[in-house]
Write an enzyme that holds these catalytic residues in place. Structure first.
Site, PDB file in Angstrom:
ATOM      1  N   ASP A 127     -31.949  -8.077  27.303  1.00 13.16           N
ATOM      2  CA  ASP A 127     -31.442  -6.801  26.799  1.00 13.16           C
ATOM      3  C   ASP A 127     -32.461  -6.267  25.780  1.00 13.16           C
ATOM      4  OD1 ASP A 127     -29.504  -4.784  25.946  1.00 13.16           O
ATOM      5  OD2 ASP A 127     -29.203  -6.064  24.188  1.00 13.16           O
ATOM      6  N   ASP A 136     -31.735  -3.321  22.940  1.00 14.82           N
ATOM      7  CA  ASP A 136     -31.206  -2.979  21.606  1.00 14.82           C
ATOM      8  C   ASP A 136     -30.320  -4.089  21.056  1.00 14.82           C
ATOM      9  OD1 ASP A 136     -31.764   0.199  21.204  1.00 14.82           O
ATOM     10  OD2 ASP A 136     -31.528  -0.346  23.313  1.00 14.82           O
ATOM     11  N   ASP A 180     -26.668  -9.007  23.242  1.00  9.08           N
ATOM     12  CA  ASP A 180     -25.926  -9.003  21.975  1.00  9.08           C
ATOM     13  C   ASP A 180     -24.580  -8.299  22.041  1.00  9.08           C
ATOM     14  OD1 ASP A 180     -27.346  -6.417  22.212  1.00  9.08           O
ATOM     15  OD2 ASP A 180     -26.300  -6.035  20.326  1.00  9.08           O
TER      16      ASP A 180
HETATM   17 MG    MG Z   1     -27.899  -4.707  23.217  1.00  7.26          MG
END
Ligand code: MG
Length: 244
Positions: A6, A8, A185
Site C-alpha cells: 500500500d 498512504d 495500514d
Molecule cells: Mg494506506
C-alpha cells in the site's frame, strides 16, 4: 517472496492534500532494489489511481492495482479496469462537488472509476462526509459500495477489492509460486490481509487498529527499516488476530 505494498500510511505519511505526497529518491531506489531482488514481484496496491501511483513513483511502472482494485496494470504492462462510469455517476459526482463547495475543508478526488471524499483538513465534518456519500448509493444503483478509510470515505465499484487484485497478480508471472507478503495500514487493506492469509502468506499491518494481519509494525519508518534490511520477514509484534 512476492510483495504487495500500500502507499498512504504504509510507504508515505499522510498529508492533508493527497496530491502533495512525494516519495524521496532514496526510497524509490530502495523499492526498485527490492523489486530487482524479487524478480519483479513487487506490486503497489493502493486506493489511489494508477496515474497517481506513477506520479509518486516516476519512471518505475511497477505492477499496480489502483482505486482499491478497480484498475490494474500487470507485470507485462497490460492495463484493465472496470467499465467507465455512466451518466448517473457523473450526476452524483457533480452533486458531491456542489456539497464540497459549500463545506470548506472537504476535498473531492475524482479518480475516474471512483470518488474519494477527504476530510483530513476538517475532521469535524466526518459525519457529514459519510452521510453524504452513503446518500448517493441509491442514485448509483447496484454495483457500487462505500469504502471507509482514514479520514476519507469513497464510492467505488463493488466486487473489486485489494484481495482480488492480489489474487489476480498471484496467478501471473512473476508473482505465481511465490509467498505473498501484503503490507498496509487501513481497513481496505484487510481484504489483502485475508487473501494472503488464505494463501499461506505474510500479512503486515502498519500501526494500530483491529486487523486480520498476522504481524504488526509500528509506523511508516518501521516499514522502511524492514525494506532496508532486504525485505526478509518483518520484525514486528504478533497481532491478536481478528477472526475473519
Ligand atoms: Mg494506506
Amino acid at each position: 517472496m512476492a510483495y504487495f505494498l500500500d502507499i498512504d500510511g504504509t510507504l508515505v505519511e499522510f498529508r492533508d492534500t493527497p496530491s502533495r505526497v512525494h516519495l524521496a529518491a532514496a526510497r524509490r531506489r530502495a523499492l526498485a532494489k527490492l523489486s530487482q531482488r524479487a524478480g519483479g514481484a513487487v506490486a503497489i496496491v493502493s486506493g489511489r489511481a494508477i496515474a497517481e501511483i506513477d506520479r509518486i513513483l516516476p519512471g518505475t511502472h511497477f505492477p499496480a492495482a489502483g482505486q482499491h482494485g478497480a484498475e490494474r496494470r500487470d507485470a507485462a504492462g497490460r492495463y484493465s479496469r472496470v467499465a467507465m462510469p455512466g451518466s448517473a455517476v457523473v450526476r452524483v459526482r457533480d452533486r458531491i462537488a456542489a456539497a464540497v463547495a459549500r463545506h470548506p475543508g472537504l476535498l473531492l478526488e475524482d479518480k475516474s472509476c471512483s470518488f474519494a471524499l477527504h476530510y483530513r483538513r476538517a475532521p469535524r465534518l466526518a459525519g457529514y462526509a459519510h452521510r453524504l456519500m452513503r446518500a448517493q448509493l441509491p442514485r448509483l444503483g447496484s454495483g457500487w459500495m462505500v469504502q471507509r478509510g482514514k479520514r476519507v470515505v469513497e464510492l467505488k465499484p463493488a466486487g473489486r477489492d485489494k484481495g482480488m487484485a492480489v489474487l489476480a497478480f498471484m496467478s501471473e508471472e512473476p508473482f505465481c509460486g511465490r509467498t505473498p507478503v501484503f503490507i498496509g495500514d487501513d481497513v481496505t487493506d484487510e481484504f489483502g490481509f485475508a487473501t494472503v492469509n488464505s494463501l499461506g502468506g505474510v500479512s503486515v499491518k502498519v500501526g494500530a487498529g483491529a486487523t486480520a494481519a498476522a504481524i504488526r509494525v509500528r509506523d511508516v519508518r518501521a516499514v522502511w527499516e524492514w525494506l532496508a534490511r532486504g525485505g526478509a520477514l518483518p520484525q514486528g509484534t504478533r497481532t491478536r488476530r481478528r477472526s475473519a
